[in-house]
Motif scaffolding. Sequence first.
Motif, mmCIF file in Angstrom:
data_model
loop_
_atom_site.group_PDB
_atom_site.id
_atom_site.type_symbol
_atom_site.label_atom_id
_atom_site.label_comp_id
_atom_site.label_asym_id
_atom_site.label_seq_id
_atom_site.Cartn_x
_atom_site.Cartn_y
_atom_site.Cartn_z
ATOM 1 N N ALA A 43 0.838 -1.196 0.000
ATOM 2 C CA ALA A 43 0.000 0.000 0.000
ATOM 3 C C ALA A 43 0.871 1.243 0.000
ATOM 4 C CB ALA A 43 -0.917 -0.007 1.224
ATOM 5 N N GLY A 44 0.289 2.356 -0.381
ATOM 6 C CA GLY A 44 1.019 3.620 -0.385
ATOM 7 C C GLY A 44 0.386 4.576 -1.368
ATOM 8 N N GLU A 45 0.556 5.864 -1.105
ATOM 9 C CA GLU A 45 -0.013 6.877 -1.997
ATOM 10 C C GLU A 45 0.677 6.825 -3.355
ATOM 11 O OE1 GLU A 45 -1.498 10.774 -0.031
ATOM 12 O OE2 GLU A 45 0.516 10.429 0.702
ATOM 13 N N ASN A 46 0.123 7.559 -4.326
ATOM 14 C CA ASN A 46 0.782 7.693 -5.620
ATOM 15 C C ASN A 46 2.195 8.201 -5.422
ATOM 16 O OD1 ASN A 46 -0.894 6.813 -7.594
ATOM 17 N ND2 ASN A 46 -1.960 8.773 -7.825
ATOM 18 N N GLY A 47 3.161 7.581 -6.091
ATOM 19 C CA GLY A 47 4.538 8.050 -5.983
ATOM 20 C C GLY A 47 5.283 7.486 -4.783
ATOM 21 N N ALA A 48 4.640 6.606 -4.008
ATOM 22 C CA ALA A 48 5.278 6.062 -2.799
ATOM 23 C C ALA A 48 6.409 5.090 -3.143
ATOM 24 C CB ALA A 48 4.233 5.363 -1.928
ATOM 25 N N ALA A 201 3.018 -17.557 -3.312
ATOM 26 C CA ALA A 201 3.191 -16.296 -2.560
ATOM 27 C C ALA A 201 2.716 -15.167 -3.457
ATOM 28 C CB ALA A 201 4.658 -16.102 -2.193
ATOM 29 N N ILE A 202 1.840 -14.313 -2.924
ATOM 30 C CA ILE A 202 1.230 -13.274 -3.762
ATOM 31 C C ILE A 202 1.544 -11.886 -3.224
ATOM 32 C CG2 ILE A 202 -0.998 -12.314 -4.491
ATOM 33 C CD1 ILE A 202 -1.791 -15.501 -4.236
ATOM 34 N N LEU A 203 1.963 -11.007 -4.140
ATOM 35 C CA LEU A 203 2.127 -9.598 -3.795
ATOM 36 C C LEU A 203 1.048 -8.847 -4.542
ATOM 37 C CD1 LEU A 203 3.806 -7.475 -2.294
ATOM 38 C CD2 LEU A 203 5.173 -7.195 -4.362
ATOM 39 N N TYR A 204 0.204 -8.132 -3.797
ATOM 40 C CA TYR A 204 -0.994 -7.545 -4.383
ATOM 41 C C TYR A 204 -1.022 -6.040 -4.169
ATOM 42 C CZ TYR A 204 -5.835 -7.294 -5.851
ATOM 43 O OH TYR A 204 -6.982 -6.999 -6.539
ATOM 44 N N ILE A 205 -1.145 -5.315 -5.260
ATOM 45 C CA ILE A 205 -1.218 -3.858 -5.158
ATOM 46 C C ILE A 205 -2.559 -3.390 -5.663
ATOM 47 C CG2 ILE A 205 -0.226 -1.680 -5.951
ATOM 48 C CD1 ILE A 205 2.391 -3.215 -6.311
ATOM 49 N N THR A 206 -3.229 -2.580 -4.871
ATOM 50 C CA THR A 206 -4.504 -2.017 -5.275
ATOM 51 C C THR A 206 -4.656 -0.689 -4.566
ATOM 52 O OG1 THR A 206 -6.897 -2.284 -5.274
ATOM 53 C CG2 THR A 206 -5.731 -3.237 -3.410
ATOM 54 N N GLY A 216 -6.237 -9.655 1.637
ATOM 55 C CA GLY A 216 -4.877 -9.612 2.171
ATOM 56 C C GLY A 216 -4.690 -10.327 3.498
ATOM 57 N N ASP A 217 -3.512 -10.937 3.674
ATOM 58 C CA ASP A 217 -3.113 -11.482 4.966
ATOM 59 C C ASP A 217 -2.175 -10.511 5.670
ATOM 60 O OD1 ASP A 217 -4.303 -14.155 4.574
ATOM 61 O OD2 ASP A 217 -2.840 -14.273 2.950
ATOM 62 N N TRP A 218 -1.297 -9.901 4.872
ATOM 63 C CA TRP A 218 -0.270 -9.034 5.406
ATOM 64 C C TRP A 218 -0.279 -7.739 4.610
ATOM 65 C CZ3 TRP A 218 1.809 -11.516 9.465
ATOM 66 C CH2 TRP A 218 2.835 -10.860 10.175
ATOM 67 N N VAL A 219 0.175 -6.656 5.224
ATOM 68 C CA VAL A 219 0.274 -5.410 4.457
ATOM 69 C C VAL A 219 1.591 -4.711 4.757
ATOM 70 C CG1 VAL A 219 -0.987 -4.002 6.174
ATOM 71 C CG2 VAL A 219 -0.907 -3.262 3.784
ATOM 72 N N THR A 220 2.209 -4.207 3.702
ATOM 73 C CA THR A 220 3.384 -3.354 3.851
ATOM 74 C C THR A 220 3.038 -2.002 3.254
ATOM 75 O OG1 THR A 220 5.022 -5.125 3.886
ATOM 76 C CG2 THR A 220 5.768 -2.986 3.071
ATOM 77 N N VAL A 221 3.297 -0.959 4.023
ATOM 78 C CA VAL A 221 2.945 0.386 3.581
ATOM 79 C C VAL A 221 4.225 1.161 3.269
ATOM 80 C CG1 VAL A 221 1.728 2.515 4.173
ATOM 81 C CG2 VAL A 221 0.936 0.333 5.108
ATOM 82 N N LEU A 222 4.285 1.702 2.056
ATOM 83 C CA LEU A 222 5.410 2.556 1.670
ATOM 84 C C LEU A 222 4.977 4.018 1.761
ATOM 85 C CD1 LEU A 222 6.784 0.858 -1.586
ATOM 86 C CD2 LEU A 222 7.674 0.658 0.743
ATOM 87 N N ARG A 223 5.913 4.847 2.184
ATOM 88 C CA ARG A 223 5.642 6.295 2.166
ATOM 89 C C ARG A 223 6.906 7.005 1.713
ATOM 90 N NH1 ARG A 223 3.569 7.571 7.381
ATOM 91 N NH2 ARG A 223 5.447 8.648 8.008
ATOM 92 N N GLN A 229 5.074 1.084 7.470
ATOM 93 C CA GLN A 229 4.626 0.074 8.425
ATOM 94 C C GLN A 229 4.478 -1.254 7.714
ATOM 95 O OE1 GLN A 229 1.158 1.031 10.707
ATOM 96 N NE2 GLN A 229 1.903 3.063 11.271
ATOM 97 N N SER A 230 4.485 -2.343 8.495
ATOM 98 C CA SER A 230 4.203 -3.661 7.945
ATOM 99 C C SER A 230 3.663 -4.534 9.058
ATOM 100 C CB SER A 230 5.483 -4.270 7.350
ATOM 101 O OG SER A 230 5.180 -5.438 6.637
ATOM 102 N N GLY A 231 2.633 -5.312 8.754
ATOM 103 C CA GLY A 231 2.056 -6.177 9.771
ATOM 104 C C GLY A 231 0.837 -6.913 9.239
ATOM 105 N N PRO A 232 0.204 -7.758 10.078
ATOM 106 C CA PRO A 232 -0.995 -8.476 9.637
ATOM 107 C C PRO A 232 -2.124 -7.489 9.336
ATOM 108 C CG PRO A 232 -0.311 -9.158 11.853
ATOM 109 C CD PRO A 232 0.561 -8.024 11.471
ATOM 110 N N LEU A 233 -2.860 -7.718 8.252
ATOM 111 C CA LEU A 233 -3.945 -6.790 7.913
ATOM 112 C C LEU A 233 -5.002 -6.732 9.002
ATOM 113 C CD1 LEU A 233 -4.612 -6.843 4.123
ATOM 114 C CD2 LEU A 233 -4.951 -4.906 5.632
#
Length: 332
Positions: A43-48, A201-206, A216-223, A229-233
């Motif tokens: 996850a992350g905003e545009n441009g993250a 193993a799946i990496l999903y961006i939406t 989702g099972d897990w989420v990693t957030v880019l900024r 942050q990263s952790g269980p959804l």
Amino acid sequence: MTIVEPDGAAVLELIDVSKAFGTVQALSGVSLKLVAGQVHCLAGENGAGKSTLIKILTGALHRDSGRLEIDSEPVTTATPSVLRAAGVQAVYQELSLLPHLSVAENVFMGRLPSRSGLVRAGELRDRCRVALDDLGLVEVDPSATVEHLPAATKQLVEVAKVATADRVKVIVFDEPTTALTEAESDRLLEQIRRFRAAGVAILYITHRLEEMFAIGDWVTVLRDGELSQSGPLSDYTEDTLITAMVGRDVTALYPDEEREERSERLTVTGLRRTPDSPPIDLVARGGEILGIGGLLGSGRSELLLNIFGSDPITAGEIRVDGRVVRPDGPGP
Ligand SMILES: Nc1ncnc2c1ncn2[C@@H]1O[C@H](COP(=O)(O)OP(=O)(O)O)[C@@H](O)[C@H]1O
Ligand SMILES: [Mg+2]
């Protein structure tokens, strides 16, 4: 700020990866671990830095520094063909299908069954039929030319191509549902659940938050190119996820604002998609942005198709600047 890695052996791991484009630091020191049978959302905003990260992970871009490991083995020459051969597959929003070829030719591109240099059309069709049936795409004809298929079916053919690859350990999905309706997205998510059950193993961006919570099972957030942050959804709510993405409280995102009220530009009254659907009224005035909310499958995209005139309606009225417009349904 919490960064927790998923348990279990990494199928694919990025460690302390950085990438700059000129003066823009697109990624700085980002680590990410993908494990079998887990859907990891990015996850992350545009441009993250999300697309940059997946391009590094699929070999489309070279990292400036940091490591990439598959099954704990370092990958030194990370090119798209090396990574595909290692089982890292990707489904992009922009499709990679060749429009003038058939579904079967696209699915088995580069590995068409042949004898003495001639493609064995019957075998190709049969193998494609099996692959499509496995994915629940019973209505798709292997002989159909891709350019005539609806966007959603093209997306699923793209998935079939990935699913039949010789090795499938990791599948990356970069915003695959952007052009799909809720019903079509549901079908794709169902497919992703099957991959998960099969141990991929799946990496999903939406950019659709509710989709992350649905799949989702897990989420990693880019900024700004960094791990936020990263952790269980299940540890997140939509609000805490948004806060992690933008770095401020959600309440601060919508300050009160005074605006003059302008005249009605779009007026929808009593619109029904089918005789059974509830009537919908809405008004969008000049200078307004009207948001339409709802859960996956609630009919948001369908409503817009109705208003736009691309899908027929059974009842109701649509006015633009006060004048009734009569959508005639899809053109020839
Ligand atoms: N090819 C490129 N050349 C220059 N800058 C780029 C390029 N690709 C991405 N960037 C920049 O890198 C940052 C991250 O972009 P990107 O990875 O596309 O983010 P996201 O996918 O999260 O929207 C942005 O500031 C973007 O403008
Ligand atoms: Mg992107």
